[in-house]
Design a protein around this motif. Sequence first.
Motif, PDB file in Angstrom:
ATOM      1  N   UNK A 226       0.847  -1.181   0.000  1.00 38.91           N
ATOM      2  CA  UNK A 226       0.000   0.000   0.000  1.00 38.91           C
ATOM      3  C   UNK A 226       0.887   1.236   0.000  1.00 38.91           C
ATOM      4  N   UNK A 227       0.681   2.098  -0.972  1.00 41.95           N
ATOM      5  CA  UNK A 227       1.352   3.398  -0.987  1.00 41.95           C
ATOM      6  C   UNK A 227       0.306   4.406  -0.560  1.00 41.95           C
ATOM      7  N   UNK A 228       0.357   4.774   0.703  1.00 42.34           N
ATOM      8  CA  UNK A 228      -0.725   5.580   1.270  1.00 42.34           C
ATOM      9  C   UNK A 228      -0.350   7.038   1.428  1.00 42.34           C
ATOM     10  N   UNK A 229       0.851   7.404   1.105  1.00 39.76           N
ATOM     11  CA  UNK A 229       1.227   8.810   1.041  1.00 39.76           C
ATOM     12  C   UNK A 229       2.309   8.943  -0.017  1.00 39.76           C
ATOM     13  N   UNK A 230       2.038   9.749  -1.027  1.00 43.00           N
ATOM     14  CA  UNK A 230       3.111  10.116  -1.944  1.00 43.00           C
ATOM     15  C   UNK A 230       2.832  11.502  -2.489  1.00 43.00           C
ATOM     16  N   UNK A 231       3.897  12.260  -2.650  1.00 46.92           N
ATOM     17  CA  UNK A 231       3.754  13.624  -3.145  1.00 46.92           C
ATOM     18  C   UNK A 231       5.145  14.216  -3.277  1.00 46.92           C
ATOM     19  N   UNK A 232       5.186  15.486  -3.562  1.00 46.47           N
ATOM     20  CA  UNK A 232       6.420  16.240  -3.689  1.00 46.47           C
ATOM     21  C   UNK A 232       6.622  17.077  -2.437  1.00 46.47           C
ATOM     22  N   UNK A 233       7.808  16.987  -1.843  1.00 45.87           N
ATOM     23  CA  UNK A 233       8.190  17.903  -0.779  1.00 45.87           C
ATOM     24  C   UNK A 233       9.124  18.947  -1.383  1.00 45.87           C
ATOM     25  N   UNK A 234       8.619  20.143  -1.516  1.00 44.52           N
ATOM     26  CA  UNK A 234       9.378  21.223  -2.137  1.00 44.52           C
ATOM     27  C   UNK A 234      10.140  21.971  -1.044  1.00 44.52           C
ATOM     28  N   UNK A 235      11.451  21.759  -0.996  1.00 45.80           N
ATOM     29  CA  UNK A 235      12.301  22.406  -0.002  1.00 45.80           C
ATOM     30  C   UNK A 235      13.047  23.603  -0.578  1.00 45.80           C
ATOM     31  N   UNK A 236      12.692  24.024  -1.792  1.00 44.96           N
ATOM     32  CA  UNK A 236      13.377  25.159  -2.396  1.00 44.96           C
ATOM     33  C   UNK A 236      13.013  26.445  -1.660  1.00 44.96           C
ATOM     34  N   UNK A 237      13.895  27.432  -1.729  1.00 47.63           N
ATOM     35  CA  UNK A 237      13.712  28.662  -0.953  1.00 47.63           C
ATOM     36  C   UNK A 237      12.453  29.421  -1.362  1.00 47.63           C
ATOM     37  N   UNK A 238      12.044  29.285  -2.629  1.00 47.01           N
ATOM     38  CA  UNK A 238      10.870  30.020  -3.094  1.00 47.01           C
ATOM     39  C   UNK A 238       9.678  29.108  -3.398  1.00 47.01           C
ATOM     40  N   UNK A 239       9.793  27.832  -2.998  1.00 47.45           N
ATOM     41  CA  UNK A 239       8.730  26.848  -3.242  1.00 47.45           C
ATOM     42  C   UNK A 239       8.282  26.903  -4.710  1.00 47.45           C
ATOM     43  N   UNK A 240       9.250  26.891  -5.597  1.00 51.29           N
ATOM     44  CA  UNK A 240       8.951  27.157  -6.998  1.00 51.29           C
ATOM     45  C   UNK A 240       8.205  26.028  -7.699  1.00 51.29           C
ATOM     46  N   UNK A 241       8.197  24.837  -7.123  1.00 50.42           N
ATOM     47  CA  UNK A 241       7.526  23.718  -7.793  1.00 50.42           C
ATOM     48  C   UNK A 241       6.162  23.390  -7.186  1.00 50.42           C
TER      49      UNK A 241
END
Length: 379
Positions: A193-208
């Motif tokens: 089961x993949x119950x959490x997946x996403x992008x964690x954007x750690x860039x300074x300006x949250x550009x993604x």
Amino acid sequence: TAIIDTVYTMNAGWYNLDTLDLRPIRFQEALNQIGAEGLFLLNMMSSNVYIQSAALRSAINDGVIIKRVELGSEINRTNIFDILKYPTAGDYARTCNHYIDSIKVILPEAEIAVVGGNRAPDSSRSWRWNDSIYSIVDSADALVWHPYIYLKDEDTTFTNKQVVAYPFYRIPLIEKWRAFNDTVAALQEYELWITEYNLYDKTYDKRYTNTWAHILMLAGMNNVLMKNSLVEMLLLHNLGGIFTNFDALDTENGFRKQGTGIFSYILYNSMHNMTSATPINTPSNLIDSVDYQNSNGTINEVSFPKLFGWKFNNSTEESLILTNISSDTLVISVSSIFSGDVYWTKWHSDSLFAQIDSITHINIDNDSSKVDVIILPYS
């Protein structure tokens, strides 16, 4: 929601937060509103089995129908509380058995999954974590994997190609590190089961974050994860939050609040009520490659499909979802895939990186072509 059932002293600031009525029955009402299902997650970190069993019974008494339960542990964290609660993988696995025994008394038919996932050999606490689950936990139905892509400041120099192809580089590495390859012998008797997946954007300006590029990266993640033959469940994390009026679950406006929700909306409408999924074979002339440099300076060349997709069907319906992550306009034919009439809804954006704060960034076209179908760039 501030945690109030804890046996651990939380940061004082947590108790100053506004709280929402997020009892399981309220969440059930939100799920009913969109015809979806969720997981009942049991808090093994700051609570205990007695409190959580009572919460389970209370939810059932309120009318919540529970079929799937996830036992979770933040195994990848290294703060002192985590280590004190579960110093070893064995401590965690033995506690899981205790929870499973208690849950089965309350819900004998429920499927129960246990969060797994190894870390690299330099992590003494969680190295070969899954092996303890295999050897100690005796009645779990599934193992749970939470795969995230992290983008950091150094990744702000990525080209467009590197951004949209990144899942095809990163997810296979994480799959290997966490020991969730579908070739792992000990994993064969479990669902994954993949119950959490996403992008964690750690860039300074949250550009993604919350951009069309984010949506395309989610499509790539989803495609790679679905190729794992053991995966039985895919649940995206953070569709935008549950608000008092369920504003984030705004289906009539295509989940306007979050790019994650827009992707979910597109995918869900292709998969709804379908019973099987088959990957589309990408022709060799649509396979591209891109280079990534890892932390020690090694250059990794990664092949990826410019165009990828899945066909879904049940006994009476068929659907197809295709994603073009290239800068090229592609012309394809689906006459060999569908015998009847075809109706396309085509989603694209006027910007890869503009924040999706309104529907003006999203363009939707309709088409009924079977031959010479135009697939726009980044669509």
